[in-house]
Scaffold this motif. Structure first.
Motif, PDB file in Angstrom:
ATOM      1  N   GLN A 132      18.828  18.051 -17.812  1.00 52.70           N
ATOM      2  CA  GLN A 132      20.254  17.965 -18.140  1.00 52.70           C
ATOM      3  C   GLN A 132      20.357  16.339 -18.572  1.00 52.70           C
ATOM      4  N   ASP A 133      19.589  15.944 -19.251  1.00 49.83           N
ATOM      5  CA  ASP A 133      19.557  14.497 -19.380  1.00 49.83           C
ATOM      6  C   ASP A 133      20.733  14.049 -20.418  1.00 49.83           C
ATOM      7  N   ARG A 134      21.291  15.010 -21.293  1.00 53.82           N
ATOM      8  CA  ARG A 134      22.389  14.856 -22.028  1.00 53.82           C
ATOM      9  C   ARG A 134      23.630  14.375 -21.169  1.00 53.82           C
ATOM     10  N   LEU A 135      23.660  14.936 -19.878  1.00 54.82           N
ATOM     11  CA  LEU A 135      24.911  14.874 -19.062  1.00 54.82           C
ATOM     12  C   LEU A 135      24.895  13.495 -18.653  1.00 54.82           C
ATOM     13  N   ARG A 136      23.512  13.009 -18.167  1.00 56.21           N
ATOM     14  CA  ARG A 136      23.808  11.576 -17.611  1.00 56.21           C
ATOM     15  C   ARG A 136      24.184  10.787 -18.576  1.00 56.21           C
ATOM     16  N   HIS A 137      23.728  10.811 -19.918  1.00 58.96           N
ATOM     17  CA  HIS A 137      24.353   9.846 -20.792  1.00 58.96           C
ATOM     18  C   HIS A 137      25.840  10.058 -21.348  1.00 58.96           C
ATOM     19  N   ALA A 138      26.275  11.378 -21.110  1.00 63.94           N
ATOM     20  CA  ALA A 138      27.527  11.437 -21.738  1.00 63.94           C
ATOM     21  C   ALA A 138      28.494  11.085 -20.767  1.00 63.94           C
ATOM     22  N   ILE A 139      28.327  11.174 -19.413  1.00 66.88           N
ATOM     23  CA  ILE A 139      29.565  10.697 -18.247  1.00 66.88           C
ATOM     24  C   ILE A 139      29.117   9.341 -17.865  1.00 66.88           C
ATOM     25  N   SER A 140      29.787   8.369 -17.988  1.00 66.60           N
ATOM     26  CA  SER A 140      29.750   7.025 -17.169  1.00 66.60           C
ATOM     27  C   SER A 140      29.592   7.170 -15.781  1.00 66.60           C
ATOM     28  N   ALA A 141      28.627   6.332 -15.075  1.00 72.75           N
ATOM     29  CA  ALA A 141      28.382   6.500 -13.922  1.00 72.75           C
ATOM     30  C   ALA A 141      29.341   6.448 -12.817  1.00 72.75           C
ATOM     31  N   HIS A 142      30.483   5.408 -13.222  1.00 75.51           N
ATOM     32  CA  HIS A 142      31.526   5.016 -12.328  1.00 75.51           C
ATOM     33  C   HIS A 142      32.478   6.304 -12.293  1.00 75.51           C
ATOM     34  N   ARG A 143      32.241   7.328 -13.544  1.00 76.02           N
ATOM     35  CA  ARG A 143      33.297   8.590 -13.492  1.00 76.02           C
ATOM     36  C   ARG A 143      32.512   9.579 -12.746  1.00 76.02           C
ATOM     37  N   LEU A 144      31.522   9.376 -12.195  1.00 73.58           N
ATOM     38  CA  LEU A 144      30.883  10.431 -11.371  1.00 73.58           C
ATOM     39  C   LEU A 144      30.942  10.462  -9.932  1.00 73.58           C
ATOM     40  N   GLN A 170      30.427  16.681   0.824  1.00 77.96           N
ATOM     41  CA  GLN A 170      30.025  15.315   1.193  1.00 77.96           C
ATOM     42  C   GLN A 170      29.992  14.633  -0.316  1.00 77.96           C
ATOM     43  N   LEU A 171      30.790  13.516  -0.433  1.00 79.00           N
ATOM     44  CA  LEU A 171      30.678  12.906  -1.641  1.00 79.00           C
ATOM     45  C   LEU A 171      30.260  11.184  -1.483  1.00 79.00           C
ATOM     46  N   ALA A 172      29.961  10.848  -2.542  1.00 77.73           N
ATOM     47  CA  ALA A 172      29.079   9.502  -2.618  1.00 77.73           C
ATOM     48  C   ALA A 172      29.506   8.843  -3.988  1.00 77.73           C
ATOM     49  N   ALA A 173      29.809   7.460  -4.313  1.00 78.43           N
ATOM     50  CA  ALA A 173      29.999   6.743  -5.277  1.00 78.43           C
ATOM     51  C   ALA A 173      28.656   6.461  -5.786  1.00 78.43           C
ATOM     52  N   LEU A 174      28.560   6.512  -7.232  1.00 73.57           N
ATOM     53  CA  LEU A 174      27.243   6.198  -7.836  1.00 73.57           C
ATOM     54  C   LEU A 174      27.291   4.632  -8.208  1.00 73.57           C
ATOM     55  N   THR A 175      28.493   4.294  -8.216  1.00 80.47           N
ATOM     56  CA  THR A 175      28.532   2.542  -8.580  1.00 80.47           C
ATOM     57  C   THR A 175      29.592   1.997  -7.723  1.00 80.47           C
ATOM     58  N   GLN A 176      29.462   0.674  -7.761  1.00 79.90           N
ATOM     59  CA  GLN A 176      30.440  -0.057  -7.037  1.00 79.90           C
ATOM     60  C   GLN A 176      31.835   0.027  -7.533  1.00 79.90           C
ATOM     61  N   GLN A 177      32.034   0.240  -8.872  1.00 77.88           N
ATOM     62  CA  GLN A 177      32.957   0.356  -9.632  1.00 77.88           C
ATOM     63  C   GLN A 177      33.845   1.696  -9.052  1.00 77.88           C
ATOM     64  N   GLY A 178      33.013   2.663  -8.827  1.00 81.33           N
ATOM     65  CA  GLY A 178      33.440   4.091  -8.477  1.00 81.33           C
ATOM     66  C   GLY A 178      33.838   4.217  -7.079  1.00 81.33           C
ATOM     67  N   ARG A 179      33.894   3.449  -6.239  1.00 82.91           N
ATOM     68  CA  ARG A 179      34.187   3.555  -4.809  1.00 82.91           C
ATOM     69  C   ARG A 179      35.543   3.771  -4.671  1.00 82.91           C
ATOM     70  N   ALA A 180      36.378   2.783  -5.233  1.00 81.06           N
ATOM     71  CA  ALA A 180      37.927   3.136  -4.941  1.00 81.06           C
ATOM     72  C   ALA A 180      38.166   4.463  -5.386  1.00 81.06           C
ATOM     73  N   PRO A 181      38.111   5.077  -6.609  1.00 76.06           N
ATOM     74  CA  PRO A 181      38.497   5.953  -7.279  1.00 76.06           C
ATOM     75  C   PRO A 181      37.947   7.339  -6.234  1.00 76.06           C
ATOM     76  N   LEU A 182      36.676   7.047  -5.831  1.00 76.72           N
ATOM     77  CA  LEU A 182      36.193   8.049  -4.951  1.00 76.72           C
ATOM     78  C   LEU A 182      37.127   8.143  -3.526  1.00 76.72           C
ATOM     79  N   ARG A 183      37.478   7.103  -3.103  1.00 75.27           N
ATOM     80  CA  ARG A 183      38.263   7.121  -1.821  1.00 75.27           C
ATOM     81  C   ARG A 183      39.561   7.912  -2.105  1.00 75.27           C
ATOM     82  N   CYS A 184      40.105   7.671  -3.241  1.00 72.13           N
ATOM     83  CA  CYS A 184      41.442   8.472  -3.535  1.00 72.13           C
ATOM     84  C   CYS A 184      41.192   9.932  -3.650  1.00 72.13           C
TER      85      CYS A 184
END
Length: 341
Positions: A132-144, A170-184
């Motif tokens: 599923q490599d196309r998905l990795r490039h389609a979705i920014s890591a901070h949105r995952l 169980q959830l985990a942010a993939l980037t520092q930028q994604g941590r706050a949206p993940l908490r919400c």
């Protein structure tokens, strides 16, 4: 869209909108749980499932009773933006969604088994790990959000799901930028009746779930057993434990910090009850099995990293034989989700 600037109580959760793609056991269980807590859910479904949902609503049966609920139903992905997008599909159904998901802005939670498209490990490119490599490039890591799902759910009929316990993610942010949206996201889902734990390391979280899937799903297919039966049969339990140990060895070789003994995973199996694994459910329904993400990708990693996995390879070979010789669905292709207008 979840931005991380505030937490969500029950009343606030009722103002949020969740978009769930996929109306199988997982999608229906999550949709029903959120709907019971008055969260607005849009459910993307197709074919007989969509027809059943339109005619009868979504039926949830749990340990307390039976509930009939009514999500917003669509066959194609709506233009309107939701606050959270949940992918409740099989791993092999995801690649056709890459172009559509690239245009979205929501936080995306892929609730899938096996090695996910966002995972990378020591000495291996993501392309080698996942088809599923196309998905990795389609979705920014901070949105995952990395996700490990623990749902004892099964479909009893199209649009009818049995899920005795609340879904647990169980959830985990993939980037520092994604941590706050993940908490919400976590607060929002908790207010919607979903049990949520946030973990710091998405790769180790994913591997723990993969270990549980690998140790039980293929074994349940060839032995026609539930998780309780695997835990209570000495031979089957030893086999599951051997596979779990092989998966730990593979994960450690890939650079993950894992305990040498998979005790926690095996303990969870022992307390899972009479659950029929998703792979056995798919096998008995004549559907394509999730062998690529759960079995093939780890075995490819093992070959490249020089890790012996004799028990797992044997069990996977037996599942292949069983899938090829079953009386129905021998070469059935997994229907693809075509969500564009």
């Amino acid at each position: 869209m979840l931005t991380g600037d505030k937490s969500f109580g029950i009343e606030a959760a009722r103002t949020k909108r969740v978009l769930i793609i996929g109306a199988g056991a997982v999608g229906c269980a999550l949709a029903a749980t959120l709907l019971r807590h008055n969260v607005h859910v849009t459910l993307v479904a197709r074919g007989a499932t969509l027809a059943a949902l339109r005619a009868n609503g979504l039926r949830l049966r749990d340990e307390f009773g039976v509930y009939r609920l009514y999500p917003e139903l669509v066959e194609t992905l709506p233009d309107a933006r939701a606050d959270l997008l949940i992918l409740a599909l099989k791993a092999q159904q995801l690649p056709p969604l890459a172009a559509i998901l690239a245009q979205r802005q929501e936080l995306v939670v892929p609730v899938v088994n096996g090695i996910p498209f966002w995972f990378t490990s020591r000495g291996m490119a993501a392309r080698e790990l996942s088809p599923q490599d196309r998905l990795r490039h389609a979705i920014s890591a901070h949105r995952l959000a990395g996700c490990g799902a623990y749902l004892m759910a099964r479909l009893e009929a199209p649009g009818q799901v049995y899920c005795p316990r609340p879904p647990r993610l169980q959830l985990a942010a993939l980037t520092q930028q994604g941590r706050a949206p993940l908490r919400c996201c976590a607060d929002f889902l908790r207010a919607g009746g979903v049990e949520v734990d946030i973990t710091a390391d998405p790769s180790e979280m994913m591997w723990s779930k993969l270990l549980a899937n690998a140790a039980t799903n293929p074994l349940s297919v060839i032995s026609h057993t539930t998780l309780r039966q695997i835990s209570q049969d000495a031979g089957l339990y030893d086999c599951a434990r051997s596979i779990a140990q092989e998966m730990v060895a593979l994960g450690r070789a890939a650079g993950l910090s894992l305990p040498k003994e998979p005790a926690a995973c095996l303990q969870a199996i022992m307390h899972a009850g009479d659950h029929i694994t998703s792979m056995r459910q798919d096998f008995e329904a004549g559907r394509l099995l999730e062998l690529e993400a759960i079995c093939h990708a780890p075995l490819e990693m093992a070959t490249r990293l020089g890790v012996a996995m004799p028990v797992f390879r044997t069990i996977v070979s037996l599942v292949h034989h069983a899938a090829e010789t079953r009386s129905h669905g021998q070469s059935a292709a997994m229907p693809q989700m075509q969500l564009g207008a």
